[in-house]
Design an enzyme around this catalytic site. Structure first.
Site: not given
Length: 675
Positions: A167, A215
């Site tokens: 992402y 993350r």
């Protein structure tokens, strides 16, 4: 003394303490997009009642350009804050803690507004991204930080900043997607500037007493991915910037290596997280294919992490942690990592659920309540449909008798578990056996149900499953022709050259069974890594092994045939079909489509092609395995109909579609909930 001392130990974060070491990892369920905030709240509250230490929501977008797709949930207005407040209050009232994941999709955003460090199109999206300028980057940072502030206002205990899986933030880190030459690109110090700045400014905005999870992609599994030295460098800087916890991300979405499917070994990537242990002073979470309390305990006990992330296991059983703590681990409904009702639904725009537990994400819609009038119920067929109906009915207080002509429960699950890569089905059958006993269900195995034996029950449920479809191929009665049932039950052992007729899910499974030899790769992590080309990111950038490693030779030469003139596996699971095709390609399975089956003889299988039946061809094989579909087994239902005995038909006996356990279990559960 608990059986799981590491798993159930509290984790002190300084300003707050987590009750155990279990994180319910982020899953995009689609619930937030329903706008039914009571339904969203109940989903998370049910897991809080199950005593999970900390939950993370599905990804919430910080702005339109970063949202995963048009209409996806965002946190941009006071209304959003108020709606999420319904969720956090319900979770806190249930004794839980919850963090909101902030997900900026970058070039993965499925829409024309997507943005990225460079205009490099994703292979999994049709939309080319716009390259951000300096003002555009500042806007993304500000929007992410503002989203963190709103999450705190909504009552969340923290946020998880999504920096992995390919992402937005991850896209800045690697030269695979970052071609910039300004202060946001070029050297690694420049490329990691954005995630560090996001965490630093988020911490300034939310203050000290608020969880920030970052993350971090610890193994990218894409070309030109991060080295492990870069991973450690980033982790240290993220800690300095103010993160409370570092969570493990494994692989980009575009990686051609499976990371969470059922064929992936349990805890397959815990060793990657372990490499970071001791390099930072904040807790580290590991993830992927950790699905039992025993596996989780071992991961923690061997020093792989400070905490474990289990996402889909919390779909399968909301009370996973509570059952483990009570010593009832055998009663935990197992996540079999099939992807069928969770990820396949997500990537098809459907609401997620769980094959094993249809109540997941349906807590307010599929309610299991004690029956006002207990009944005597006969369930004929101990496959997934019958088992789910029997257990749900017994849970509601009905007196249930389960009848099956076989000598064991499980139905066709007992064939699925024989397929290499589907070992999780053993645990699923074991769980059903445990729950049947726990619920006090009377079981009559090796028994043929008849109209006479079913007379007198208040309700009769027919779950007799399927029969193989007759393909009417001349020569199909020959000694060289076998049913998939006989092959998977090892009653037939085909020779070295095999044709498999039918390329649906069963055909793929049988082909995998036939080409396999030795131990299952799912049970052998080093061999699995070799087969799929996974390496140590400390040795090879991104964790991709150099090309040239060869998988083991196939046990047989297999040709997989289908009538349809289309790509093999087109109708397999959206997130797993490519894995099955790749696995068979590695074993040199030959895919043949658009065939007519003309006849079978001692020489092999004779076929032709197209409507005109052109190009007659002999496929020289020793044996042929029939996987050409199924038909409902309705013989008992027809007899009951003739006798005037009311009954319900579920599972394969209702619709014989590719051994669809997801539909069968859902149907059985829903029927029993209404009786």
């Amino acid at each position: 003394m608990t059986t799981y001392p590491h798993l159930l130990a509290p984790l002190d974060l300084g300003f707050t303490t987590l009750k155990n070491r279990v994180l319910m990892g982020s899953m995009h369920t689609g619930l937030e997009e329903t706008k039914d905030w009571n339904r969203v709240a109940e989903f998370y509250a049910e897991r809080a009642r199950g005593d999970v230490g900390l939950m993370v929501t599905g990804g919430i977008g910080p702005n339109l350009e970063g949202s995963v797709l048009p209409g996806a949930a965002m946190m941009t207005t006071q209304t959003d804050i108020d709606n999420h407040g319904i969720v956090t209050k319900r979770v806190h009232d249930a004794g839980g803690k919850i963090a909101m994941q902030i997900l900026h999709a970058g070039r993965y955003a499925y829409g024309p507004m997507c943005v990225a460090p460079s205009a490099v199109k994703s292979p999994i999206s049709p939309f080319p991204p716009s390259e951000l300028d300096e003002d555009g980057i500042e806007k993304q940072i500000s929007d992410i930080v503002a989203t963190a502030e709103r999450a705190k206002q909504a009552g969340y205990d923290g946020v998880e900043i999504m920096g992995s899986e390919g992402y937005f933030l991850n896209q800045f880190l690697v030269t695979h997607t970052n071609k910039r030459t300004d202060r946001w690109g070029g050297s690694y110090e420049n490329r990691m500037r954005l995630p560090i700045e996001v965490v630093r400014r988020a911490r300034e905005a939310v203050g000290t007493d608020f969880i920030i999870i970052y993350r971090l992609s610890m193994i990218d599994l894409v070309p030109n991915g991060s080295t492990f030295d870069e991973v450690v460098q980033l982790a240290k800087e993220i800690e300095k910037a103010g993160a409370t916890i570092i969570n493990t991300g494994i692989g980009w979405h575009e990686a051609r290596i499976p990371t969470i499917a059922t064929s992936v070994p349990r805890a397959a990537f815990a060793w990657v997280t372990k490499k970071l242990m001791g390099q930072v002073g904040i807790p580290v979470i590991t993830s992927n294919r950790i699905n039992t309390p025993d596996v989780a305990e071992d991961v923690l006990a061997t020093g792989c992490a400070d905490m474990v992330s289990m996402a889909r296991p919390m779909l399968a059983d909301a009370h996973f942690v509570a059952k483990a703590a009570a010593g009832n681990g055998a009663q935990i409904a197992p996540c079999i990592a099939c992807n069928q009702a969770c990820l396949d639904h997500t990537f098809s725009g459907k609401l997620s659920s769980c094959l094993v537990n249809p109540r997941a994400c349906n807590e307010t819609e599929l309610v299991i309540e004690t029956a006002t009038t207990p009944k005597s119920i006969a369930v004929v067929g101990a496959g997934p449909a019958g088992l789910s109906a029997a257990i749900t009915a017994a849970e509601r207080g009905h007196k249930v008798t389960l009848i099956d002509r076989a000598d064991e429960i499980g139905g066709q699950l007992n064939m699925a578990k024989q397929v290499p890569g589907k070992e999780e089905f053993w645990g699923l059958v074991d769980w059903y056996r445990t729950m049947v006993a726990e619920m006090g269900i009377e079981v009559r195995l090796g028994t043929e149900a008849t109209v006479e034996t079913l007379t007198g029950f208040d309700e009769v449920i027919i779950a007799t499953g399927v029969l193989p479809r007759d393909t009417a191929i001349p020569g199909q009665d020959g000694a060289n022709v076998h049913s998939y049932i006989d092959v998977l039950k090892k009653r037939s052992v085909p020779g070295k050259r095999v044709a498999v007729i039918g390329a649906g899910g069963i055909g793929f499974d049988v082909s995998e069974f036939l080409v396999h030899q030795g131990d299952s790769l799912t049970e052998n992590l080093p061999d699995w890594m070799v087969e799929w080309g996974v390496s140590d990111p400390g040795e090879h950038r991104g964790g991709l092994a150099p090309e040239g490693s060869q998988p083991d030779a196939p046990a047989r030469a297999v040709t997989l045939l289908q009538r349809k003139a289309e790509k093999h596996g087109k109708r397999l699971g959206k997130t797993t079909g490519w894995i099955h095709r790749a696995a068979l390609n590695m074993k040199d399975v030959q895919f043949v489509a658009g065939v007519n089956y003309e006849r079978i003889d001692d020489d092999g299988l004779h076929v032709s092609f197209g409507e005109a039946r052109e190009n007659p061809t002999l496929i020289e094989v020793d044996d042929i395995v029939m996987c050409a579909g199924q038909v409902p087994d309705r013989s008992l239902a027809d007899a009951l109909e003739q006798a005037g005995i009311a009954h319900h038909i579920i599972g394969g006996a209702d619709v014989a579609a590719e051994l669809d356990a997801k539909r069968a279990i859902d149907q059985g559960t829903r029927l029993a909930a209404t009786l």
